[in-house]
Design a protein around this motif. Structure first.
Motif, short mmCIF file in Angstrom:
data_model
loop_
_atom_site.label_atom_id
_atom_site.label_comp_id
_atom_site.label_asym_id
_atom_site.label_seq_id
_atom_site.Cartn_x
_atom_site.Cartn_y
_atom_site.Cartn_z
N THR A 99 0.84 -1.20 0.00
CA THR A 99 0.00 0.00 0.00
C THR A 99 0.87 1.25 0.00
N PHE A 100 0.65 2.14 -0.97
CA PHE A 100 1.39 3.40 -0.97
C PHE A 100 0.70 4.36 -0.01
N ILE A 101 1.46 4.88 0.95
CA ILE A 101 0.92 5.70 2.03
C ILE A 101 1.40 7.13 1.83
N HIS A 102 0.47 8.07 1.73
CA HIS A 102 0.82 9.44 1.37
C HIS A 102 1.07 10.35 2.57
N ASN A 103 0.46 10.06 3.72
CA ASN A 103 0.56 10.98 4.84
C ASN A 103 0.32 10.23 6.15
N LEU A 104 0.42 10.97 7.26
CA LEU A 104 0.30 10.36 8.59
C LEU A 104 -1.08 9.77 8.83
N ASP A 105 -2.11 10.45 8.35
CA ASP A 105 -3.47 9.93 8.53
C ASP A 105 -3.62 8.57 7.83
N GLU A 106 -3.07 8.48 6.63
CA GLU A 106 -3.15 7.21 5.91
C GLU A 106 -2.34 6.13 6.62
N LEU A 107 -1.18 6.51 7.17
CA LEU A 107 -0.38 5.55 7.92
C LEU A 107 -1.15 5.03 9.13
N ASN A 108 -1.75 5.95 9.89
CA ASN A 108 -2.51 5.54 11.07
C ASN A 108 -3.68 4.64 10.69
N SER A 109 -4.34 4.95 9.59
CA SER A 109 -5.44 4.13 9.12
C SER A 109 -4.97 2.74 8.71
N PHE A 110 -3.87 2.70 7.99
CA PHE A 110 -3.30 1.42 7.54
C PHE A 110 -2.89 0.56 8.72
N VAL A 111 -2.14 1.16 9.65
CA VAL A 111 -1.65 0.41 10.81
C VAL A 111 -2.81 -0.01 11.71
N GLY A 112 -3.77 0.89 11.91
CA GLY A 112 -4.92 0.55 12.75
C GLY A 112 -5.75 -0.57 12.17
N GLY A 113 -5.94 -0.54 10.85
CA GLY A 113 -6.69 -1.61 10.20
C GLY A 113 -5.99 -2.95 10.33
N CYS A 114 -4.68 -2.94 10.19
CA CYS A 114 -3.92 -4.18 10.35
C CYS A 114 -4.03 -4.70 11.78
N ALA A 115 -3.89 -3.80 12.76
CA ALA A 115 -3.96 -4.23 14.16
C ALA A 115 -5.33 -4.81 14.49
N ASP A 116 -6.38 -4.16 14.01
CA ASP A 116 -7.75 -4.66 14.28
C ASP A 116 -7.97 -6.04 13.69
N ALA A 117 -7.31 -6.31 12.56
CA ALA A 117 -7.49 -7.59 11.88
C ALA A 117 -6.48 -8.64 12.33
N GLY A 118 -5.58 -8.26 13.26
CA GLY A 118 -4.56 -9.20 13.71
C GLY A 118 -3.48 -9.47 12.68
N ILE A 119 -3.27 -8.51 11.79
CA ILE A 119 -2.28 -8.64 10.71
C ILE A 119 -1.00 -7.93 11.12
N SER A 120 0.13 -8.54 10.82
CA SER A 120 1.43 -7.88 11.02
C SER A 120 1.73 -7.04 9.78
N CYS A 121 2.01 -5.75 9.97
CA CYS A 121 2.32 -4.92 8.81
C CYS A 121 3.72 -4.36 8.93
N PHE A 122 4.35 -4.22 7.78
CA PHE A 122 5.73 -3.77 7.66
C PHE A 122 5.75 -2.57 6.73
N TYR A 160 7.95 -2.38 11.89
CA TYR A 160 6.79 -3.27 11.86
C TYR A 160 5.77 -2.86 12.91
N PHE A 161 4.53 -3.23 12.66
CA PHE A 161 3.41 -2.89 13.53
C PHE A 161 2.55 -4.13 13.71
N THR A 162 2.19 -4.41 14.96
CA THR A 162 1.24 -5.48 15.26
C THR A 162 0.26 -4.93 16.30
N ASN A 163 -0.67 -5.78 16.72
CA ASN A 163 -1.59 -5.32 17.75
C ASN A 163 -0.93 -5.29 19.13
N ARG A 164 0.37 -5.57 19.20
CA ARG A 164 1.11 -5.50 20.46
C ARG A 164 2.14 -4.37 20.47
N THR A 165 2.30 -3.65 19.37
CA THR A 165 3.27 -2.55 19.33
C THR A 165 2.54 -1.22 19.52
#
Length: 200
Positions: A18-41, A93-98
């Motif tokens: 996913t190409f992330i343009h700004n902080l809001d998009e980053l927070n949305s991307f990371v939050g969505g991954c955490a909610d779904a239990g996905i590890s994102c890099f 990296y981001f998980t629901n534990r970071t």
């Protein structure tokens, strides 16, 4: 939108990252991954002209492709467009534990970060360690390198205690960060095979 040159961003990359343009998009991307239990890099680079980022790009791109289709792992790219200095690269990296700031993968060398992460094996080892999943199993067949097949053949007959002891020894070496990037790549490859054997 940030420039996407072929050296850093191959045409297929954003089918899997996913190409992330700004902080809001980053927070949305990371939050969505955490909610779904996905590890994102997420990879940050300073610009498409950053030489450090160009050296690292093939390894990142290969790992993104290796995990394509894995529903438990997601990748994101941020191009800050703030210059091209050699230290303007990072990967977290981001998980629901970071925390929301994410965590840098444990270092395995004392070289520049982009030099260490120019080894596909090192980037892949980070993803596999955090997620607890291998991109592929080493089976000694056609998907293995000769070195992987040889190491698997050497250690497959050994008992669990020997494998666990060797795992601990190699992990200590890796944590000391005393090796070159090339040596670290070989080391994490062996660690991955031993972890596979220990879990079997």
């Amino acid at each position: 939108q940030a420039a996407k040159g072929p050296d850093i961003y191959p045409p297929w990359l954003f089918e899997h990252s996913t190409f992330i343009h700004n902080l809001d998009e980053l927070n949305s991307f990371v939050g969505g991954c955490a909610d779904a239990g996905i590890s994102c890099f997420v990879r940050w680079i300073s610009s498409n002209g950053c030489e450090c980022c160009r050296r690292q790009a093939p390894a990142w791109n290969q790992v993104v492709r290796a995990f394509a289709g894995n529903p438990q792992v997601a990748f994101g790219d941020i191009d800050t467009q703030d210059g091209g200095s050699d230290d303007a690269f990072t990967m977290r990296y981001f998980t629901n534990r970071t925390s929301a700031k994410g965590v840098q993968c444990p270092r395995s060398t004392r070289q520049l970060l982009c030099e260490e992460y120019s080894a596909r094996e090192v980037v892949q080892y980070c993803v596999e360690t955090i997620r607890g999943q291998r991109a592929r199993e080493v089976d000694g067949g056609g998907t293995c390198s000769d070195a992987e097949a040889s190491y698997l053949q050497k250690w497959k007959p050994k008992d669990g205690a020997a494998i666990v002891a060797e795992l601990a020894r190699l992990e200590r070496i890796l944590a000391a960060q005393g090796q070159t990037t090339k040596a670290a790549a070989s080391l994490v490859t062996r660690l991955g095979i031993l972890r596979q054997l220990a879990a079997s």
